[in-house]
Scaffold this motif. Structure first.
Motif, PDB file in Angstrom:
ATOM      1  N   UNK A 250       7.003   8.345 -15.590  1.00  0.00           N
ATOM      2  CA  UNK A 250       7.681   9.439 -14.340  1.00  0.00           C
ATOM      3  C   UNK A 250       7.821   8.717 -13.768  1.00  0.00           C
ATOM      4  N   UNK A 251       7.588   7.441 -12.930  1.00  0.00           N
ATOM      5  CA  UNK A 251       7.645   7.511 -11.573  1.00  0.00           C
ATOM      6  C   UNK A 251       9.107   6.758 -11.458  1.00  0.00           C
ATOM      7  N   UNK A 252       9.938   6.509 -12.445  1.00  0.00           N
ATOM      8  CA  UNK A 252      10.909   5.900 -12.034  1.00  0.00           C
ATOM      9  C   UNK A 252      12.378   6.107 -12.828  1.00  0.00           C
ATOM     10  N   UNK A 253      11.582   7.530 -13.560  1.00  0.00           N
ATOM     11  CA  UNK A 253      12.077   8.403 -14.658  1.00  0.00           C
ATOM     12  C   UNK A 253      13.225   9.014 -14.597  1.00  0.00           C
ATOM     13  N   UNK A 254      14.385   8.918 -14.616  1.00  0.00           N
ATOM     14  CA  UNK A 254      15.917  10.008 -14.832  1.00  0.00           C
ATOM     15  C   UNK A 254      15.651  10.860 -15.392  1.00  0.00           C
ATOM     16  N   UNK A 255      15.974  10.488 -16.592  1.00  0.00           N
ATOM     17  CA  UNK A 255      15.320  12.134 -17.732  1.00  0.00           C
ATOM     18  C   UNK A 255      14.233  12.217 -17.249  1.00  0.00           C
ATOM     19  N   UNK A 268       7.253  12.217 -26.783  1.00  0.00           N
ATOM     20  CA  UNK A 268       6.480  10.696 -25.863  1.00  0.00           C
ATOM     21  C   UNK A 268       6.841  10.064 -27.304  1.00  0.00           C
ATOM     22  N   UNK A 269       7.245  10.402 -28.381  1.00  0.00           N
ATOM     23  CA  UNK A 269       7.769   9.305 -29.458  1.00  0.00           C
ATOM     24  C   UNK A 269       9.450   8.460 -28.449  1.00  0.00           C
ATOM     25  N   UNK A 280      15.698   4.859 -18.949  1.00  0.00           N
ATOM     26  CA  UNK A 280      14.708   6.081 -17.894  1.00  0.00           C
ATOM     27  C   UNK A 280      14.561   7.251 -17.797  1.00  0.00           C
ATOM     28  N   UNK A 281      13.294   7.251 -19.727  1.00  0.00           N
ATOM     29  CA  UNK A 281      13.232   8.358 -19.122  1.00  0.00           C
ATOM     30  C   UNK A 281      11.529   8.799 -19.423  1.00  0.00           C
ATOM     31  N   UNK A 282      11.317   9.541 -18.857  1.00  0.00           N
ATOM     32  CA  UNK A 282       9.650   9.981 -19.239  1.00  0.00           C
ATOM     33  C   UNK A 282       9.467  11.561 -19.197  1.00  0.00           C
ATOM     34  N   UNK A 283       7.790  11.794 -19.588  1.00  0.00           N
ATOM     35  CA  UNK A 283       7.387  12.950 -20.126  1.00  0.00           C
ATOM     36  C   UNK A 283       6.852  13.585 -18.987  1.00  0.00           C
ATOM     37  N   UNK A 284       6.406  15.229 -19.073  1.00  0.00           N
ATOM     38  CA  UNK A 284       5.517  15.210 -18.597  1.00  0.00           C
ATOM     39  C   UNK A 284       5.292  16.885 -19.125  1.00  0.00           C
ATOM     40  N   UNK A 294       2.427  23.811 -11.316  1.00  0.00           N
ATOM     41  CA  UNK A 294       4.160  23.638 -10.841  1.00  0.00           C
ATOM     42  C   UNK A 294       4.009  22.419  -9.822  1.00  0.00           C
ATOM     43  N   UNK A 295       2.715  21.516  -9.755  1.00  0.00           N
ATOM     44  CA  UNK A 295       2.839  19.882  -9.070  1.00  0.00           C
ATOM     45  C   UNK A 295       3.443  19.823  -9.130  1.00  0.00           C
ATOM     46  N   UNK A 296       2.740  18.576 -10.512  1.00  0.00           N
ATOM     47  CA  UNK A 296       3.274  18.049 -10.873  1.00  0.00           C
ATOM     48  C   UNK A 296       5.058  17.655 -11.476  1.00  0.00           C
ATOM     49  N   UNK A 297       5.593  18.576 -11.389  1.00  0.00           N
ATOM     50  CA  UNK A 297       6.390  18.865 -11.603  1.00  0.00           C
ATOM     51  C   UNK A 297       7.034  18.780 -10.608  1.00  0.00           C
ATOM     52  N   UNK A 298       6.925  19.589  -9.143  1.00  0.00           N
ATOM     53  CA  UNK A 298       7.587  19.088  -8.127  1.00  0.00           C
ATOM     54  C   UNK A 298       7.351  17.811  -8.350  1.00  0.00           C
ATOM     55  N   UNK A 299       6.482  17.139  -8.173  1.00  0.00           N
ATOM     56  CA  UNK A 299       6.174  15.543  -7.551  1.00  0.00           C
ATOM     57  C   UNK A 299       7.599  14.641  -8.022  1.00  0.00           C
TER      58      UNK A 299
END
Lengths: 359, 177
Positions: A250-255, A268-269, A280-284, A294-299
């Protein structure tokens, strides 16, 4: 480390309950969770525990209430329509400040719905599993290993905060097999010490202490208000201390895809496939659904361009995602429902669309 | 092999789920990530049965196989239903004792194994599914031979230990067809 074995999610979870010191199980069969009951019906008698197939889901949850009152680790399991039947008892358990574990291996709804995997009980689990002001501690496993590991965690947190805990699974995780490491049976859970740590338990005064009373009926409004307010003060502590989520690329993720449980695996796949195409995709992956992480989303709100909420329902968790994002970034939705598991290609197509739109 | 998606399909009682279990245990013993997902829906109650198996070098996302690299079809309805789902360049292995038509696609590798007849003739009735796994191993080599045989020992329940040798012989027979 112990050897990895192949087990169905339902059976692995049931074994984990034995290892976590649960000796009181009350259930009623329903697809796709019946293997939990079936496994415990064989296993409980061998460890001196009680397996009881009740006459109904309503009876089973009230047996949990009774057993939990005595301080033992009590558990029930069902699937979506059966969980609805349990809702009254769950509310009584919450109103009595009792710990217990409830398993929901979700299937499609509403009504009798279908028997294929679904995540359409998110709202029920996190907002309103029963009447009155209360919450459950809700964990969402995404692997069979988590089906196992979350059982002792759920019991621990239920006891620490004196509230019902739920593992919100689904038909896919319940029915599938994958390698899993079970808890070490050489280190058995100390059930006596566990019960001794519960001064509120109604397990006999032996003439040495004042009677404990387990009750959820308070006729005087000021008395009831005081109790509910105290419970919500506890909930605030839980929100502060117990949020759990996994952030992946997620660090550099646009989506940023947000998905839990079964749909998070597929997501994840899709994220990996998107990365392979230079997106640049990531997953929470929320692990606690309540408290919502909330904190993980907020970050990632400052760096994400767009959120894509993926669920096996018509869009339930998306409301919690939107509450955190609070209009600062767009939050889009993709879901399949009715028992359909989305494919990685379907989710990838959504990620590519959002990346292309440059949101 | 980064990821191999296998779909096994047939009638209930043909050992579809068992074959799938044998595949995943082989993969597990080989140190791979594996998953096994059975059908448990209305089609199963109608007598047909299928099972998704994924063997991968990486963590497995969806355990549900919708586009198989390998399709094992043990009856005609299964071939009819899944033939077009196989990825181009994929493999179809079918029991030609029970399926009397040819595969119509030309972009997949097809192996016709007279499995049920072979099982019957060799005194291993009910092991057609394992003969087919033997054929699949010979064609695709998804694990080491040692681990394939070790997986048989893991999958056969202790009460049916006599079937270990039957299954191993069925695998060996599958290697030769």
């Amino acid at each position: 480390m112990a050897e990895k074995v192949l087990m169905k999610g339902n059976e692995a979870l049931a074994e984990a309950a034995i290892q976590a010191g649960c000796r009181h199980f009350f259930g009623y069969p329903i697809t796709p969770q019946t293997e939990i009951s079936a496994y415990l019906s064989k296993r409980m008698p061998k460890v001196g525990g009680l397996f009881l197939q009740a006459e109904s889901e309503v009876a089973a949850i009230n047996m949990v209430l009774g057993a939990a009152s005595t301080g033992v680790r009590a558990m029930t399991s069902s699937s979506s329509p059966g969980i609805s039947l349990k809702s009254e008892g769950v509310s009584y358990i919450a109103g009595s400040d009792l710990p217990c574990l409830i398993i929901n291996v979700q299937r499609g709804g509403p009504g009798l719905g279908g028997i294929q995997p679904s995540q359409s009980d998110y709202w029920q689990a996190t907002k309103a599993l029963g009447h009155g002001d209360f919450q459950l501690f809700v964990l969402a496993p995404s692997t069979i290993q988590e089906m196992v590991d979350f059982v002792p965690l759920a019991f621990d947190k239920a006891e620490q905060y004196r509230m019902p805990a739920m593992i919100l699974s689904d038909g896919m995780l319940g029915q599938m097999m994958e390698p899993v490491t079970l808890p070490d049976p050489e280190k058995p859970f100390d059930r006596e010490a566990n019960i001794a740590s519960k001064p509120w338990a109604t397990n006999g005064t032996k003439g040495k202490r004042k009677k404990n009373i387990v009750n959820s009926l308070y006729i005087q409004p000021d008395e009831l208000e005081k109790l509910v307010v105290e419970r919500f003060e506890r909930y605030e502590i839980i929100k502060k201390n117990e949020q759990r989520a996994e952030s992946y690329l997620t660090e550099d993720a646009d989506v940023v895809v947000v998905a839990f449980g079964a749909s998070s695996r597929v997501s994840r796949s899709a994220v990996n496939a998107a990365r392979a195409e230079g997106i640049k995709a990531g997953l929470i992956r929320p692990i606690t659904l309540w408290p919502f992480p909330e904190n993980a989303i907020e970050a990632v709100v400052p760096t994400a361009k767009v959120f894509l909420d993926v669920e096996m329902n018509m869009g339930q968790m998306i409301e919690d995602v939107k509450l955190v994002v609070n209009g600062r970034k767009p939050v889009e939705f993709f879901g399949r429902t009715g028992g359909i598991i989305p494919t990685p290609a379907e989710i990838l197509a959504q990620i590519k669309r959002l990346a292309k739109e440059g949101k | 092999m980064a990821t191999m998606n296998v779909l096994l399909a047939g009638f209930g009682g043909q050992g579809i789920l068992f074959s799938g279990k044998l595949l995943v245990y082989s993969g597990l013993l080989d140190g791979k990530e594996v998953s096994w997902l059975p059908s448990y829906g209305p089609e199963m109650r109608g007598g047909t049965c299928n099972c998704s198996v994924v063997i991968s070098d990486d963590a497995i996302g969806s355990p549900l196989v919708t586009a198989p690299d390998v399709l094992i079809a043990m009856n005609l309805p299964s071939l009819d239903k899944f033939e077009n789902a196989v990825v181009p360049g994929g493999t179809i292995i079918l029991d030609s004792s029970l399926i009397d038509r040819k595969v119509t696609r030309t972009d997949v590798n097809v192996h016709y194994v007279d499995a049920s007849k072979l099982a019957e003739e060799n005194g291993m009735k009910g092991s057609a599914n394992i003969i087919i796994i033997g054929k699949m191993f010979k064609e695709l080599g998804f694990c080491t031979e040692e681990n394939l045989f070790k997986a048989v020992e893991k999958c056969v329940p202790p009460k049916k230990a006599a079937l270990i040798d039957v299954n191993k012989n069925a695998l060996r027979l599958g290697f030769t067809v």
